[in-house]
Design a protein around this motif. Structure first.
Motif, mmCIF file in Angstrom:
data_model
loop_
_atom_site.group_PDB
_atom_site.id
_atom_site.type_symbol
_atom_site.label_atom_id
_atom_site.label_comp_id
_atom_site.label_asym_id
_atom_site.label_seq_id
_atom_site.Cartn_x
_atom_site.Cartn_y
_atom_site.Cartn_z
ATOM 1 N N VAL A 227 0.837 -1.196 0.000
ATOM 2 C CA VAL A 227 0.000 0.000 0.000
ATOM 3 C C VAL A 227 0.876 1.250 0.000
ATOM 4 N N LEU A 228 2.009 1.194 0.714
ATOM 5 C CA LEU A 228 2.930 2.337 0.729
ATOM 6 C C LEU A 228 3.456 2.615 -0.687
ATOM 7 N N ASP A 229 3.863 1.557 -1.388
ATOM 8 C CA ASP A 229 4.379 1.728 -2.756
ATOM 9 C C ASP A 229 3.318 2.331 -3.664
ATOM 10 N N LEU A 230 2.070 1.871 -3.511
ATOM 11 C CA LEU A 230 0.981 2.390 -4.338
ATOM 12 C C LEU A 230 0.719 3.867 -3.990
ATOM 13 N N ALA A 231 0.842 4.214 -2.721
ATOM 14 C CA ALA A 231 0.641 5.599 -2.298
ATOM 15 C C ALA A 231 1.729 6.503 -2.891
ATOM 16 N N PHE A 232 2.976 6.029 -2.878
ATOM 17 C CA PHE A 232 4.067 6.797 -3.491
ATOM 18 C C PHE A 232 3.808 7.009 -4.983
ATOM 19 N N GLU A 233 3.335 5.972 -5.650
ATOM 20 C CA GLU A 233 3.082 6.064 -7.092
ATOM 21 C C GLU A 233 2.024 7.126 -7.393
ATOM 22 N N LYS A 234 0.918 7.105 -6.655
ATOM 23 C CA LYS A 234 -0.166 8.066 -6.897
ATOM 24 C C LYS A 234 0.243 9.488 -6.495
ATOM 25 N N ALA A 235 0.960 9.616 -5.391
ATOM 26 C CA ALA A 235 1.406 10.939 -4.951
ATOM 27 C C ALA A 235 2.392 11.532 -5.940
ATOM 28 N N LEU A 236 3.286 10.694 -6.471
ATOM 29 C CA LEU A 236 4.272 11.158 -7.447
ATOM 30 C C LEU A 236 3.581 11.624 -8.727
ATOM 31 N N GLU A 237 2.574 10.889 -9.151
ATOM 32 C CA GLU A 237 1.800 11.282 -10.332
ATOM 33 C C GLU A 237 1.159 12.650 -10.121
ATOM 34 N N THR A 238 0.626 12.883 -8.929
ATOM 35 C CA THR A 238 -0.037 14.146 -8.625
ATOM 36 C C THR A 238 0.968 15.295 -8.553
ATOM 37 N N LEU A 239 2.125 15.043 -7.942
ATOM 38 C CA LEU A 239 3.167 16.061 -7.844
ATOM 39 C C LEU A 239 3.664 16.480 -9.228
ATOM 40 N N LYS A 240 3.855 15.526 -10.106
ATOM 41 C CA LYS A 240 4.318 15.829 -11.465
ATOM 42 C C LYS A 240 3.274 16.646 -12.227
#
Length: 469
Positions: free
Chosen positions: A19-32
């Motif tokens: 779940v942490l990895d998935l959270a990083f992926e979605k947060a990174l997408e939003t930041l970009k």
């Protein structure tokens, strides 16, 4: 703010690394997406695009909210970034987070919130809070934390975002006025505020592999070396995972950002005045004029010493045999070291400005025991004082008429061979004609006084120094 006597209750929720990895992926997408949105021409802050495009996002364990380092890298807590999404679960557990992340739609995210967060971090870089912290000599954790709050106050007084207001410090929350610098806020922040922050750490905490992620901490910004508060989780500048920007890259982007701020301020006038002031300082840095003047004089002396400058029959030419029966003079370099200074004594120079110019002449004379001749000149040369060493030699000023520094410069050039000058220094307010063509020895123009002529109107081939108070 009074200290909190008892720590608020903490709700700890454990989740898996998946779940942490998935959270990083979605947060990174939003930041970009927020970074790209900020670089658009129609962004509310298009002038920050050069610096924003340099930002790199780093996945690390340890960052509670969002932070920036000196090399333009953004560290982030993925749950904090995602918590502003309208569908972020109110009751947090493994299943609710997994469902939220699986169905995550970035188009629903209030991108303006993340834009304000990134703007906050970029402003730490643009305002050079890390360099200003060094100038203050801050070292202890309490000093750095207090400086971080002061930097936040300097930035946040211009941020208006309802979603962030509960999480950011603004001057009015601390009973402080708007419009101050970080250094001024640093002196005014109450000491008890730091103690209050240390004791307040309630809310929901997401725990992954032994690390706690606060989803909604009491404060937005935790600093980072870019704000003058280095963090343990920051990577090495050349780390293979995410190499930071070089100092040259950041300086280049800072200058471009400053240019865009200047242009934007002319066209729209919606930029905070202190940002415009910082931009002007970046584009027109105040250099140490004494160091510049000393460097120019040393350079002139060095160049003069490189070659021989006069003819003599007192010693044979080294190629004498090739020219017999003719006698060829040899070239010599004189050891004498002298500067001609032209002191503007015209009516446009006040006595205060003349006294300031005299002080600088004496300063030149003390540089490596240089011989200094002073030519007192308005529209003509009225007096020449040789080998000036003391104020008493030049305290009696003559002139006070019109202005023509060409007269003084030409007179010094006439005596160049005899006095062996290797540079001419003119101390003036600049309201004078100057030679159209370059002089055979370096010409250094020192502009004296607050109301001196523009530097741009001086001869392009001359070296110009602005003498500051």
């Amino acid at each position: 703010m009074s200290a909190v006597k008892q720590k608020p209750e903490v709700n700890v929720v454990q989740i898996s690394n998946e779940v942490l990895d998935l959270a990083f992926e979605k947060a990174l997408e939003t930041l970009k997406m927020a970074r790209a949105w900020m670089c658009r021409r129609r962004s509310p802050y298009p002038y920050f695009a050069p610096l924003v495009s340099l930002l790199r996002f780093v996945k690390v364990i340890g960052c509670d909210t969002v932070a920036v380092d000196k090399w333009a890298r953004i560290y982030f807590n993925p749950f904090f970034v995602l918590s502003f999404h309208p569908k972020f679960p109110k009751k947090i557990d493994e299943n609710s987070l997994r469902q939220f992340l699986t169905a995550y739609d970035v188009s629903d995210y209030p991108i303006n919130v993340l834009v304000e967060i990134l703007r906050h971090e970029v402003e730490h870089l643009f305002r050079q809070h890390f360099k200003r912290a060094d100038l203050l000599g801050l070292q202890s954790n309490d000093e750095l934390e207090k400086w971080n709050i002061a930097g936040d106050l300097e930035i946040n007084q211009h941020i208006h975002c309802p979603q962030l207001e509960p999480l950011i410090f603004v001057p009015k929350k601390l009973g402080l006025p708007d419009g101050l610098s970080a250094e001024e806020y640093y002196q005014k922040i109450p000491d008890q505020l730091l103690q209050s922050l240390k004791q307040a750490s309630g809310g929901t905490v997401i725990q992954v592999s032994g690390h706690n992620y606060p989803t909604l901490p009491q404060r937005l910004d935790e600093g980072g070396s870019g704000a003058g508060v280095p963090k343990d989780y920051e990577l090495d500048p050349n780390d293979a995972q995410c190499k930071g920007a070089s100092e040259a890259q950041i300086n280049s982007r800072m200058e471009e950002t400053a240019r865009q701020i200047r242009e934007h301020a002319k066209n729209r006038g919606t930029i905070p005045a202190d940002l415009v002031e910082i931009a002007e300082k970046i584009l027109n840095p105040k250099l140490n004029w004494r160091q510049i003047l000393a460097h120019l004089i040393r350079k002139a002396r060095t160049n003069a010493a490189r070659g021989k400058e006069d003819y003599t029959f007192l010693q044979p030419n080294r190629r004498d045999e090739a020219y017999r029966p003719f006698i060829i003079p040899a070239m010599v370099q004189y050891e004498s070291d002298a500067i001609a200074t032209i002191l503007d004594t015209s009516g446009s120079m006040s006595m205060t400005e003349i006294e300031r110019a005299i002080a600088e002449i004496l300063g030149i004379a003390r540089q490596g025991n240089i011989k200094v001749d002073v030519y007192m000149c308005d529209a003509a040369v009225h007096k020449i004082v040789r080998d000036v060493k003391t104020f008493s030699q030049i305290k009696e000023v003559v002139g006070r008429g019109g202005t023509d520094m060409v007269e003084g410069i030409n007179r010094a050039l006439q005596e160049r061979r005899r006095r062996r000058y290797h540079a001419i220094v003119v101390l003036t307010d600049g309201y004078s004609p100057f030679p159209q063509d370059p002089t055979p020895i370096p010409l250094i123009i020192c502009l004296v006084g607050k109301n001196h002529e523009s530097k741009d109107k001086m001869p392009k081939w001359a070296k110009v120094v602005e003498v500051e108070d």
